[in-house]
Design an enzyme around this catalytic site. Sequence first.
Site, short mmCIF file in Angstrom:
data_model
loop_
_atom_site.label_atom_id
_atom_site.label_comp_id
_atom_site.label_asym_id
_atom_site.label_seq_id
_atom_site.Cartn_x
_atom_site.Cartn_y
_atom_site.Cartn_z
N CYS A 59 1.66 2.26 3.53
CA CYS A 59 2.06 1.13 4.37
C CYS A 59 3.58 1.05 4.43
O CYS A 59 4.25 1.17 3.40
CB CYS A 59 1.50 -0.17 3.80
SG CYS A 59 1.92 -1.63 4.78
N GLY A 118 0.80 -1.22 0.00
CA GLY A 118 0.00 0.00 0.00
C GLY A 118 0.83 1.27 0.00
O GLY A 118 1.97 1.30 0.47
#
EC number: 1.7.1.7
Length: 348
Positions: A186, A183
């Site tokens: 992330c 992500g």
Amino acid sequence: MRIEQELKLGFKDVLFRPKRSTLKSRSQVNLTRDFTFKHSGRQWSGVPVIAANMDSVGSFEMAKALAEHGVMTAVHKHYTVNDWADFVKSADNATLKNVMVSTGTSDADFQKTKDIMALSDELIFICVDIANGYSEHLVEYVERVRAEFPDKVISAGNVVTGDMCEELILAGADIVKVGIGPGSVCTTRVKTGVGYPQLSAIIECGDAAHGLGGMIIGDGGCSCAGDVSKAFGGGADFVMLGGMLAGHEESGGEIIEKDGETFMKFYGMSSQSAMDKHSGGVAKYRAAEGKTVLLPFRGSVHGTISDILGGVRSTCTYVGAAKLKELTKRTTFIRVQEQENNVFGKEK
């Protein structure tokens, strides 16, 4: 200790090889899929793109907007039961059938899910979501949710390998969420050293899931419409988007004015920002595994989702797929070392 020598690929490592096509226009491409789910037996028809269950993406407002395009929203788990009750009253059935109810794996989460699902028979999707899907606790929780909701569609994750994908499906999951660390906000891969290139994860998990009659969601790693197409081409049944749908008026993020410009805060769900907001800060035994960014405010999401779906339609015309269902059968990936010409950088 062992080392796997086989090359693993991300979206940036491949392009589609174009193929002869009889399609005359992108308008001839049908992006709607018709699914029947393994355990619940439920049927669903729609465009299999999902807004991620993040604070500043998976909002009720996003669900209503994307439902107009036949697209799903995994609503984040931090709304109260009363919030859900208000939403169910105001939303039409077309919206509710395209909504996933997200949950963690605690006893309190289980009771909350029961209370939310009791609000409407039109709510049919449950998304059981933890960062590390390799926990035995997740398998047990999926079994518990399946026993309580035999006729609901259950998604569970996140994992990146076929063995765990199979275990979750056998435990009662209709859909497995695939992706650890790809992500845009992330930082799991740099904070822990754990992860798996997303395209290879989708290919391998898709093969495992489809062999058992299950399905997968490719969750994370898409930065453009071409990546969404690559996820579908690699075998994803659904593709979940976070950063690509963040920063819009429907996203639900905090709006910040800075130097005369408007921004929206966007953060990972294991970030310092998320844990400060929902958990009273980062616990002493933990490390934050996400970052917080300010995105230029992008207005309504309708234009963005239309652009994404238009890109996927265009992919289909280049490879001769009249339906999204045909895309993976028409896909040949070629390995590359470059994706685009960046002489002029990004368009302003």
